[in-house]
Write an enzyme that holds these catalytic residues in place. Structure first.
Site, PDB file in Angstrom:
ATOM      1  N   SER A 109      39.647  17.360  22.722  1.00 16.70           N
ATOM      2  CA  SER A 109      40.776  18.440  22.468  1.00 16.70           C
ATOM      3  C   SER A 109      41.574  17.883  21.351  1.00 16.70           C
ATOM      4  O   SER A 109      42.077  16.709  21.131  1.00 16.70           O
ATOM      5  CB  SER A 109      41.537  18.451  23.995  1.00 16.70           C
ATOM      6  OG  SER A 109      42.702  18.781  23.613  1.00 16.70           O
TER       7      SER A 109
ATOM      8  N   GLU B 182      29.122  24.385  29.075  1.00 19.06           N
ATOM      9  CA  GLU B 182      30.104  25.648  29.168  1.00 19.06           C
ATOM     10  C   GLU B 182      29.465  27.030  28.261  1.00 19.06           C
ATOM     11  O   GLU B 182      29.494  28.180  28.776  1.00 19.06           O
ATOM     12  CB  GLU B 182      31.454  25.156  28.595  1.00 19.06           C
ATOM     13  CG  GLU B 182      32.095  24.299  29.623  1.00 19.06           C
ATOM     14  CD  GLU B 182      33.465  23.952  28.786  1.00 19.06           C
ATOM     15  OE1 GLU B 182      34.448  24.275  29.400  1.00 19.06           O
ATOM     16  OE2 GLU B 182      33.582  23.020  28.314  1.00 19.06           O
TER      17      GLU B 182
END
Ligand code: ARG
Length: 475
Positions: free
Chosen positions: A293, A306
């Protein structure tokens, strides 16, 4: 996949009258309409199959004396040259020439002269495109089934390594009964085994040759449809000319099999995403399959699963697009059908990418056995085993259920698993409980007792993995 070296279509002369059908027209097609109706931007991807089909058609025409041998050879040499030029990125695609078929045919005539104009004898773009897509999809299915097999192999090998690794099994995402990790992995393999056989079924049904159906009604030339079919490796010529030019079932069927397969990958993705979370902590995915991130330094996100989960949406969308495209279409060919290609291409590409990502990632999974074991122990996962034990001692199942319910309530209060209670504590709930209960209440005892075919016992899983691998080898 589109070769990046191929030149992009040139739309500078879109208003020029189309040579292939311009005869009855009094003015050139509007430039916007030419662009709007063209498909070369995407169907040029079929160029190899288009040329393969044209060569087979020319050979067949020579066999039935519609072309002479010299004409045939000029046409074939011209087509081979064009294929090389396209592959090398030296072919100028033209939007004015509408689609892959007319681009290649026009280039052929430019190269070999008016003999090139004879190639289209006894055929139409309608049977031509139906043939091209079938050839193309057949090839793609062959590649995709290899990828499915590669992924299955990785899953089966990981399963045999973890035939005795204990984890909680879930229903309603609540701890239900202990299972082995290998057993869970082999469940994924079964899903993929069915996906594989759906792709094979689809390949078999699409493997019929539409050539000779021409625009819709067949042709007056003395064509040999069996010969065209043989040359292109089709099982047989298709039965009905009207059906052949308008059938897109095979594309729908493929997209349906692809959607089910992607749905399976999305389910696996979901589990991987859950299991990599700090809350589960069952597995580690190597860093190369994850990203960080930009704001939270501690994050390691399972991006690959994902994204596979997310891409399932577009593959399902493509299926719905094709079903909607074909709904209520009257026979025979309609221009609507030009819209079949982009969803089909996208499903093939997306599926290939997702399978490749999974085939790389699955063997790299590292199981956190301790976390799996503690999680299995934490949820009273052997409660059913205690009930089964009591039934074995002559107690009716409903009564046994009640007794176990009370023991679990006691365990919740004391924060202790059934296997951590003393014999005395357990006997408060039933005098039928004896010292041998501890063979049943341990996680090891629980899984080992399910040793039948299809059960979760380590021995059963080991044997199932051997069978699964043998099935794979037999393909
Ligand atoms: N580009 C067309 C398609 O993909 C080829 C067939 C066109 N046939 C026709 N009669 N306009 O469907």
């Amino acid at each position: 996949m589109t070769d990046s070296r191929e030149k992009k279509p040139n739309s500078s002369n879109v208003a020029a009258a189309n040579q292939a059908w311009g005869g009855r027209f009094h003015e050139p097609v509007d430039a916007f309409v030419a662009r709007f109706t063209a498909s070369v931007q995407f169907d040029r991807r079929l160029y190899r199959e288009d040329i393969q089909g044209s060569i087979a058609h020319a050979q067949m025409l020579a066999e039935v004396d519609v072309l002479n041998v010299d004409e045939r050879d000029q046409i074939i040499a011209g087509l081979e040259y064009i294929e090389e030029q396209i592959s090398a990125g030296n072919f100028a695609w033209s939007v004015a020439r509408e689609d892959v078929h007319m681009n290649i045919e026009a280039a052929l005539t430019e190269r070999i002269g008016s003999v090139g104009k004879k190639l289209h004898t006894g055929r139409s773009r309608n049977d031509q495109v139906a043939t091209d897509i079938r050839l193309w999809l057949r090839h793609q299915i062959d590649d995709l089934t290899l990828l499915v097999g590669q992924l299955q192999r990785g899953i089966i090998i990981l399963a045999s390594q973890h035939h005795d690794t204990i984890m909680p099994g879930f229903t309603h995402l609540q701890t239900a009964q202990p299972v082995t990790f290998g057993h869970h992995l082999l469940a994924w393999n079964e899903m993929l085994e069915r996906d594989f056989s759906r792709l094979i079924d689809c390949r078999e049904r699409l493997n019929q040759c539409p050539l000779g159906s021409a625009a819709l009604a067949g042709t007056t030339y003395p064509i040999d449809r069996q010969s065209s079919a043989d040359k292109l490796g089709f099982a047989k010529p298709s039965e009905n000319s009207l059906d052949s030019v308008s059938d897109r079932d095979f594309a729908i069927e493929f997209c349906s099999a692809a959607s089910i397969l992607m749905t399976h990958l999305s389910r696996i993705s979901e589990e991987l995403i859950l299991w990599t979370s700090a809350q589960f902590n069952f597995i580690h995915l190597p860093d190369r399959f994850c990203t960080g991130s930009s704001i939270m330094p501690q994050k390691k996100n399972p991006d690959v699963p994902e994204l596979v989960r997310g891409k399932t949406a577009r593959v399902t969308g493509n299926l719905v697009a094709l079903l909607t495209l074909m709904k209520s279409q009257p026979l025979a060919y309609n221009k609507d059908n030009q819209e079949d290609k982009e969803p089909l291409f996208d499903s093939v590409d997306t599926l290939a990418d997702c399978l490749r990502a999974f085939a790389d990632m699955i063997p790299a999974i590292v199981a956190n056995k301790d976390a799996m074991y503690s999680a299995a122990k934490a949820g009273f996962s052997t409660a059913t085993d205690l009930a089964d034990y009591l039934v074995g001692r002559g107690i009716a199942f409903r009564d046994a259920h009640e007794i176990v319910g009370k023991s679990v309530a006691y365990g919740v209060e004391k924060a202790r698993d059934l296997s951590d209670m003393s014999l005395g504590e357990l006997q408060q709930f039933s005098s039928e409980i004896n010292i041998d209960i501890f063979d049943v209440l341990t996680l090891e005892g629980s899984v080992a007792a399910r040793s039948h075919l299809g059960g979760t016992a380590p021995d059963a899983v080991k044997a199932a993995a051997v069978r699964a691998l043998a099935r794979l080898e037999q393909r």
